[in-house]
Design a protein around this motif. Structure first.
Motif, PDB file in Angstrom:
ATOM      1  N   SER A 104      -3.099  53.983 -50.417  1.00  0.00           N
ATOM      2  CA  SER A 104      -4.271  54.813 -50.134  1.00  0.00           C
ATOM      3  C   SER A 104      -5.446  54.481 -51.045  1.00  0.00           C
ATOM      4  N   ASP A 105      -5.184  53.715 -52.074  1.00  0.00           N
ATOM      5  CA  ASP A 105      -6.189  53.444 -53.101  1.00  0.00           C
ATOM      6  C   ASP A 105      -7.394  52.711 -52.497  1.00  0.00           C
ATOM      7  N   PRO A 106      -8.601  53.180 -52.791  1.00  0.00           N
ATOM      8  CA  PRO A 106      -9.790  52.463 -52.278  1.00  0.00           C
ATOM      9  C   PRO A 106      -9.814  50.993 -52.671  1.00  0.00           C
ATOM     10  N   ALA A 107      -9.082  50.660 -53.752  1.00  0.00           N
ATOM     11  CA  ALA A 107      -9.040  49.260 -54.192  1.00  0.00           C
ATOM     12  C   ALA A 107      -7.827  48.521 -53.622  1.00  0.00           C
ATOM     13  N   ALA A 108      -7.183  49.090 -52.608  1.00  0.00           N
ATOM     14  CA  ALA A 108      -5.928  48.505 -52.101  1.00  0.00           C
ATOM     15  C   ALA A 108      -6.117  47.079 -51.583  1.00  0.00           C
ATOM     16  N   ALA A 109      -7.290  46.781 -51.039  1.00  0.00           N
ATOM     17  CA  ALA A 109      -7.510  45.429 -50.496  1.00  0.00           C
ATOM     18  C   ALA A 109      -7.370  44.381 -51.595  1.00  0.00           C
ATOM     19  N   GLU A 110      -7.819  44.723 -52.784  1.00  0.00           N
ATOM     20  CA  GLU A 110      -7.675  43.793 -53.903  1.00  0.00           C
ATOM     21  C   GLU A 110      -6.248  43.823 -54.443  1.00  0.00           C
ATOM     22  N   GLN A 111      -5.709  45.028 -54.579  1.00  0.00           N
ATOM     23  CA  GLN A 111      -4.368  45.149 -55.152  1.00  0.00           C
ATOM     24  C   GLN A 111      -3.309  44.513 -54.263  1.00  0.00           C
ATOM     25  N   LEU A 112      -3.536  44.559 -52.958  1.00  0.00           N
ATOM     26  CA  LEU A 112      -2.559  44.005 -52.006  1.00  0.00           C
ATOM     27  C   LEU A 112      -3.031  42.653 -51.468  1.00  0.00           C
ATOM     28  N   GLU A 113      -3.818  41.971 -52.237  1.00  0.00           N
ATOM     29  CA  GLU A 113      -4.372  40.687 -51.782  1.00  0.00           C
ATOM     30  C   GLU A 113      -3.266  39.729 -51.331  1.00  0.00           C
ATOM     31  N   ALA A 114      -2.176  39.672 -52.092  1.00  0.00           N
ATOM     32  CA  ALA A 114      -1.123  38.695 -51.779  1.00  0.00           C
ATOM     33  C   ALA A 114      -0.486  38.954 -50.409  1.00  0.00           C
ATOM     34  N   PRO A 115       0.039  40.147 -50.162  1.00  0.00           N
ATOM     35  CA  PRO A 115       0.654  40.334 -48.836  1.00  0.00           C
ATOM     36  C   PRO A 115      -0.348  40.234 -47.697  1.00  0.00           C
ATOM     37  N   LEU A 116      -1.590  40.688 -47.929  1.00  0.00           N
ATOM     38  CA  LEU A 116      -2.600  40.611 -46.869  1.00  0.00           C
ATOM     39  C   LEU A 116      -2.905  39.152 -46.532  1.00  0.00           C
ATOM     40  N   ARG A 117      -2.962  38.322 -47.552  1.00  0.00           N
ATOM     41  CA  ARG A 117      -3.225  36.889 -47.323  1.00  0.00           C
ATOM     42  C   ARG A 117      -2.035  36.228 -46.641  1.00  0.00           C
ATOM     43  N   ILE A 118      -0.832  36.575 -47.092  1.00  0.00           N
ATOM     44  CA  ILE A 118       0.358  35.888 -46.609  1.00  0.00           C
ATOM     45  C   ILE A 118       0.635  36.182 -45.134  1.00  0.00           C
ATOM     46  N   ILE A 119       0.363  37.416 -44.718  1.00  0.00           N
ATOM     47  CA  ILE A 119       0.716  37.762 -43.321  1.00  0.00           C
ATOM     48  C   ILE A 119      -0.474  37.586 -42.375  1.00  0.00           C
ATOM     49  N   ALA A 120      -1.616  37.140 -42.885  1.00  0.00           N
ATOM     50  CA  ALA A 120      -2.812  37.058 -42.048  1.00  0.00           C
ATOM     51  C   ALA A 120      -2.658  35.996 -40.960  1.00  0.00           C
ATOM     52  N   PRO A 121      -2.947  36.328 -39.706  1.00  0.00           N
ATOM     53  CA  PRO A 121      -3.002  35.294 -38.663  1.00  0.00           C
ATOM     54  C   PRO A 121      -4.124  34.303 -38.994  1.00  0.00           C
ATOM     55  N   PRO A 122      -4.043  33.082 -38.497  1.00  0.00           N
ATOM     56  CA  PRO A 122      -5.060  32.076 -38.822  1.00  0.00           C
ATOM     57  C   PRO A 122      -6.472  32.577 -38.534  1.00  0.00           C
ATOM     58  N   GLY A 123      -7.332  32.404 -39.540  1.00  0.00           N
ATOM     59  CA  GLY A 123      -8.731  32.791 -39.370  1.00  0.00           C
ATOM     60  C   GLY A 123      -9.001  34.272 -39.490  1.00  0.00           C
ATOM     61  N   GLN A 124      -7.977  35.056 -39.807  1.00  0.00           N
ATOM     62  CA  GLN A 124      -8.139  36.507 -39.890  1.00  0.00           C
ATOM     63  C   GLN A 124      -8.040  36.955 -41.350  1.00  0.00           C
ATOM     64  N   ALA A 125      -8.614  38.111 -41.625  1.00  0.00           N
ATOM     65  CA  ALA A 125      -8.552  38.674 -42.979  1.00  0.00           C
ATOM     66  C   ALA A 125      -8.267  40.169 -42.859  1.00  0.00           C
ATOM     67  N   PRO A 126      -6.996  40.529 -42.673  1.00  0.00           N
ATOM     68  CA  PRO A 126      -6.666  41.951 -42.510  1.00  0.00           C
ATOM     69  C   PRO A 126      -7.084  42.766 -43.732  1.00  0.00           C
ATOM     70  N   ARG A 127      -7.554  43.980 -43.487  1.00  0.00           N
ATOM     71  CA  ARG A 127      -7.954  44.891 -44.566  1.00  0.00           C
ATOM     72  C   ARG A 127      -7.217  46.212 -44.366  1.00  0.00           C
ATOM     73  N   PRO A 128      -6.791  46.827 -45.458  1.00  0.00           N
ATOM     74  CA  PRO A 128      -6.068  48.091 -45.312  1.00  0.00           C
ATOM     75  C   PRO A 128      -7.008  49.278 -45.139  1.00  0.00           C
ATOM     76  N   LEU A 129      -6.545  50.259 -44.401  1.00  0.00           N
ATOM     77  CA  LEU A 129      -7.224  51.551 -44.386  1.00  0.00           C
ATOM     78  C   LEU A 129      -6.920  52.242 -45.705  1.00  0.00           C
ATOM     79  N   THR A 130      -7.906  52.937 -46.267  1.00  0.00           N
ATOM     80  CA  THR A 130      -7.676  53.653 -47.521  1.00  0.00           C
ATOM     81  C   THR A 130      -8.377  55.011 -47.467  1.00  0.00           C
ATOM     82  N   GLU A 131      -8.226  55.749 -48.549  1.00  0.00           N
ATOM     83  CA  GLU A 131      -8.892  57.057 -48.625  1.00  0.00           C
ATOM     84  C   GLU A 131     -10.401  56.931 -48.470  1.00  0.00           C
ATOM     85  N   ALA A 132     -10.941  55.785 -48.795  1.00  0.00           N
ATOM     86  CA  ALA A 132     -12.385  55.592 -48.653  1.00  0.00           C
ATOM     87  C   ALA A 132     -12.815  55.657 -47.192  1.00  0.00           C
TER      88      ALA A 132
END
Lengths: 426, 57
Positions: A104-132
């Motif tokens: 839920s952390d507003p900084a989750a995109a940075e904190q979860l950079e590794a899994p977001l990068r690893i599971i990203a489909p080619p050319g995509q940059a998934p971002r998490p929903l957060t409290e922000a």
């Protein structure tokens, strides 16, 4: 139609092997109940931290954090070391507990950079929903909570069995998910990522699917499932997308489809989401399972056992290879020898009594010991153990007669010696 | 409520969850294991995941 990554052609489904599968949670528990497995996993990660940063104590909860496991896994793979303070910092992120910890952390995109990068489909940059994201996040969290409740209500045993291995869930913003329905990675074990959900059944199915993968990851590091030989094994090619999968992914897919197939029998078809795999799961599990049964020589004993047990098939009577190995190894043990643990060997005991041993060579080496070998290691830890003294203590400890104690002691010593976990001197 | 999380929450599953033992097929005893099992899982960390994707529309 749906598809999975790493795919490829032409397997004929006989469907013969998976018609009446025993319950997956119950069979998992035969290998190890979920709490035992999680505790053993923590013992392994605790040992790994000890290897890189001696004297560091870490809480169970910290060791469960997916990013902490990612960092430790990288170090074990030979990519860098372990900085305990950095681990505590990367794990300092806000979550919302709704029966599962949702990032839920507003900084989750940075904190979860590794899994977001690893599971990203080619050319995509998934971002998490957060409290922000305000009410949009609150809505997603409510659906996740309902999904966890639904999973627990429809399949309580499976929910307890699989969710024990899921430490965190991240919800991806729909406009950034790039078609990801759900994802997990063995590189960042313990976190499940899902697309922004529409209904609770989507969440429940994703937790079955990815929770089965997480369960497999934990089995693979605590039991005998696969070794490096798996990398050279034949690839499986599925019939529905013609994807080609290496053995590890094939086993993971079979395991997930088997769990999904069993969950389908407990669910209500009217609830299924548009991308549900549930109606296809049993057929696909059967196709993959038949292939795995034909290639079971590439699997280690626990994986082979789970495959056959879930398939409802008779297991081989015994694994003769390990029996022969044990007696051969025992033959090299001298009864006038003294046995000691080298100073660079360290170990941790799990609550189950199993010991996990580590030694730093060029890269860390890690071993699980059975109870006999663990007992011997402990006996030889403080001072060199003469065989005769060990034999007397073993007879008492194991409550067996002398010939049986001698056989078991020699087998344990032989195995420990061949992996240089103990040294022998005359 | 947001929980501070340099610790992730405690596991909430009960001890020995799922421990109801099934009836196994005849002959399906437990596997025989080695005394010492090297864990090789971490020797290779493939930079990928098990990702379930929607099909392109």
């Amino acid at each position: 139609m749906v598809k999975r990554r790493l795919h490829a052609a032409g397997y004929v489904n006989t469907g013969s092997s998976m018609l009446s599968s025993p319950s997956a949670p119950a069979l998992h528990a035969r290998l190890a109940p979920a709490d035992v497995l999680v505790d053993e996993r923590r013992a392994l990660y605790r040992l790994a931290v000890e290897l890189f940063a001696p004297g560091t104590e870490m809480s169970d909860n910290l060791l469960d954090h997916p990013i902490v496991r990612y960092e430790i896994g990288r170090a074990l793979a030979g990519h860098g070391g372990v900085d305990p303070e950095a681990l505590r910092e990367v794990a300092a992120m806000g979550v919302r507990d709704v029966g599962i910890a949702v990032a839920s952390d507003p900084a989750a995109a940075e904190q979860l950079e590794a899994p977001l990068r690893i599971i990203a489909p080619p050319g995509q940059a998934p971002r998490p929903l957060t409290e922000a994201d305000g009410e949009r996040f609150e809505t997603a969290v409510r659906i996740v909570a309902d999904g966890v409740d639904l999973f627990r209500r429809l399949a309580p045993a499976m929910a307890g069995d699989l969710l024990a291995h899921v430490s965190m869930l991240a919800v991806l913003r729909a406009e950034t998910s790039g078609g990801v329905v759900s994802a997990s990675s063995r590189y960042v074990p313990g976190i499940v990522l899902i697309d922004e959900p529409v209904g609770p059944m989507e969440v429940a199915e994703a937790l079955v699917h990815e929770g089965a993968h997480e369960k497999f990851f934990d089995l693979a590091i605590t039991r005998e499932f696969l070794d490096t030989h798996a990398e050279d094994a034949e690839y499986f090619e599925n019939s529905w997308s013609h994807a080609r999968w290496p053995l590890e992914q094939t086993f993971a897919a079979w395991h997930a489809y088997t769990c999904l197939g069993q969950f389908f029998l407990l669910s209500e078809p009217a609830q299924l989401g548009p991308h549900s795999l549930l109606p296809k799961a049993r057929e696909r599990a059967a196709e993959i399972g038949d292939w795995l049964l034909a290639h079971e020589h590439d699997l280690l004993p626990d994986a082979r056992w789970l495959l056959r047990a879930l398939a409802g098939q008779v297991a081989e009577a015994a694994d003769g290879v390990s029996t022969v190995d044990a007696s051969l190894l025992a033959a090299g043990i001298r009864e006038d020898g003294n046995f000691r643990v080298p100073p660079d060997v360290t170990y941790r005991l799990a609550k189950s009594g199993r010991a996990v041993v580590g030694r730093m060579e060029e890269r860390p080496e890690i071993f699980w010991l059975d109870s006999d070998a663990g007992w011997v290691l402990n006996e030889c830890r403080q001072a060199p153990g003469p065989f005769g003294l060990l034999l007397g203590n073993a007879t008492e400890q194991w409550r067996v007669d002398l010939p049986e104690a001698r056989r078991r002691l020699a087998a344990a010593l032989g195995s420990l010696h061949v992996f240089s976990i103990i040294e022998a001197s005359e | 409520m947001t929980t501070s999380n340099w610790v992730v929450r405690q596991q909430l599953f009960p001890p020995a969850v799922g421990a109801r033992l099934p009836r196994l097929p005849p002959g399906a005893g437990m596997p025989e294991r080695r005394s010492v099992v090297p864990i090789e899982w971490f020797r290779r960390m493939p930079n990928g995941g098990t990702v379930y994707l929607r099909s392109p529309r």
